[in-house]
Design a protein around this motif. Structure first.
Motif, short mmCIF file in Angstrom:
data_model
loop_
_atom_site.label_atom_id
_atom_site.label_comp_id
_atom_site.label_asym_id
_atom_site.label_seq_id
_atom_site.Cartn_x
_atom_site.Cartn_y
_atom_site.Cartn_z
N TRP A 197 0.83 -1.20 0.00
CA TRP A 197 0.00 0.00 0.00
C TRP A 197 0.87 1.26 0.00
N SER B 129 -6.50 6.81 -0.40
CA SER B 129 -7.09 6.27 0.82
C SER B 129 -8.60 6.04 0.66
N THR C 139 -9.14 2.90 -1.35
CA THR C 139 -8.81 1.73 -0.51
C THR C 139 -9.97 1.42 0.43
N SER D 35 -7.74 -5.15 0.22
CA SER D 35 -8.04 -3.84 -0.36
C SER D 35 -6.75 -3.04 -0.57
N MET D 36 -5.81 -3.17 0.37
CA MET D 36 -4.52 -2.47 0.25
C MET D 36 -3.74 -2.96 -0.96
N ILE E 193 -5.71 -1.95 -4.58
CA ILE E 193 -5.52 -0.58 -5.05
C ILE E 193 -4.08 -0.33 -5.45
#
Length: 479
Positions: free
Chosen positions: A135, A187, A190, A211-212, A215
């Motif tokens: 991330w 952010s 995410t 999710s990190m 993205i």
């Protein structure tokens, strides 16, 4: 060293930020009853080093020239990879330094290759740390591509300069303003991705970590089967949507928020990116339909084309069993990559667009020797300097790919492992091809020297080659 005070001051800030992020997995250790001192110790060491760099360079001149920009770019990724490996080294899993550095470099460059053979048995804190590294690497490359790369004149990235009046001396103030807006957008995407994963069936921990890495188009997963572990088409659709969102130029999001509502339809790079996805899916689907030895599954074709093109590296099927032609397609997609100014890697769409226009112009000049043909990109003229920069980048990309392939073969790896390993490292994709490093394989069995070669390939590809190669020129270090 006084000339580099701004560089080391910035490195100090980055290390302090990295050390603070190392504290987050400690909460996970408490929650899952996996308490040890690995993350706390690594955090303290990282913050101490960062504070020393910060305090010893407080009198920096707040300017960043071209030479310092190159040095800062290389040292940022290298130092984060080194310090990012500390929690792995200090953990009870007993990573060697080579394996810890490889995993950390794979994370921060959003490559997604792993040396962990049994991800399901890993402590949750380590799984979270791998996701955090990707991330951070994702937002780091976006900020660098939009603010630093254009003034460094790397591989035609100067086409995306924020303003024609920006010089390297003025880049820092504007960078801060843009970086903040990019972080908010990144952010926000995410968070939306995590919520969608949670709604569609993932548990809270998996939805946050995936999710990190979605993205960031990194591809680290908590399971050996990657996204295929969930066996959910709805989760795969959500993943594809957010992978594509992470693969678009983030400057387009800023333009959209500033009122340009048609930017996602008018940007030539975005349109070409989506066309490549559709054409690749169509070609593979037709091939698998006609090839009686392989079963056509449109769901797996759709998902793996998007994942490989964007360099994410999630898999939901053993695509290396589809035959020789699909493997050639996938290696080609690894090289193409996504859009400039996004979290994706590879050569990038815009370079192929300009190269295509350049070749077309050369053919026209053969037919009409006295004709004048202006090379354009997005309706704007492209100067010969940019064209030369792009051609030299693509040339060096292919040369380095073959060099890495040759070096890997010298370490004892077979042809498929060597060529796909070179492609996946320099294009920051993640999985390779074959039984060893294929879609559901890992890099743990490779010799240490192979892992170091691949790690070097990862940072070369992530930093657009020249940002690293220029440091090896003696003339770079002369005033």
């Amino acid at each position: 060293m006084s000339n580099y005070k701004t560089v080391f001051f910035t490195l100090g800030i980055l290390q302090i930020i990295l050390g603070i992020f190392m504290l987050i997995p400690i909460f996970v250790q408490f929650f899952f009853n996996e308490i040890d001192s690995s993350f706390f110790g690594a955090s303290i060491i990282t913050i101490i080093f960062g504070t020393l760099f910060f305090l010893s360079n407080l009198d920096h001149d707040k300017k960043l020239n071209l030479q310092q920009a190159f040095l800062l770019t290389a040292l940022s990724w290298l130092s984060i990879a080194i310090f990012g490996s500390l929690p792995l080294i200090f953990s009870e899993v007993n990573f060697s330094f080579t394996n810890a550095f490889f995993e950390s470099m794979s994370g921060i460059t959003t490559t997604g290759s792993t040396i962990i053979p049994n991800l399901e048995e890993m402590p949750k804190a380590i799984l979270l740390w791998r996701a955090i590294l990707q991330w951070l690497g994702g937002i780091g490359i976006i900020v660098m591509a939009i603010t630093l790369m254009p003034i460094m004149n790397v591989g035609g990235m100067q086409l995306f300069k924020i303003s024609n009046s920006d010089s390297s001396e003025k880049i820092l103030p504007k960078s801060k303003e843009i970086a903040l807006r990019l972080i908010y957008i990144y952010s926000g995407l995410t968070t939306l991705c995590a919520i969608s994963y949670k709604i569609l069936g993932m548990n809270t921990f998996d939805s946050i970590t995936h999710s990190m890495t979605t993205i960031a188009t990194g591809g680290f997963s908590n399971y050996n089967e990657s996204i295929g572990f969930f066996n959910s088409f709805s989760i795969e659709i959500s993943a594809m949507i957010f992978i594509i969102l992470g693969s678009l130029p983030f400057i387009a999001y800023i333009k959209f928020l500033n009122g340009n509502r048609r930017i996602f339809f008018s940007d030539i790079q975005i349109r070409t990116f989506l066309k490549i996805i559709l054409i690749s899916i169509l070609i593979l689907s037709i091939y698998l339909f006609l090839d009686k030895s392989s079963e056509l599954n449109f769901r797996t074709v759709l998902f793996n084309v998007i994942s490989i093109l964007t360099g994410t590296g999630y898999v939901n099927a053993q695509f290396d069993n589809w035959g020789g032609f699909p493997l050639i397609i996938f290696i080609g997609l690894m090289f193409i990559g996504g859009c400039a100014g996004s979290t994706t890697c590879g050569i990038k769409i815009f370079r192929f667009q300009i190269l295509y226009s350049f070749v077309l112009n050369q053919l026209k000049k053969i037919i009409y020797p006295k004709g004048i043909f202006v090379l354009k990109y997005n309706q704007s003229p492209v100067d010969d300097k940019f064209t030369a920069s792009i051609i030299s980048f693509i040339y060096m990309y292919l040369v380095i790919f073959f060099v890495i392939t040759a070096l890997l073969s010298l370490t004892g790896l077979d042809f498929i492992t060597s060529i796909s390993g070179a492609a996946t490292s320099i294009s920051n994709v993640g999985p390779g091809l074959g039984s060893t490093i294929g879609p559901n394989g890992n890099f743990s069995s490779l010799p240490d020297i192979s892992k170091w070669i691949l790690s070097f390939g990862m940072i070369l590809g992530r930093l657009e080659l020249f940002a690293i190669l220029v440091l090896f020129l003696p003339s770079f270090w002369r005033n």
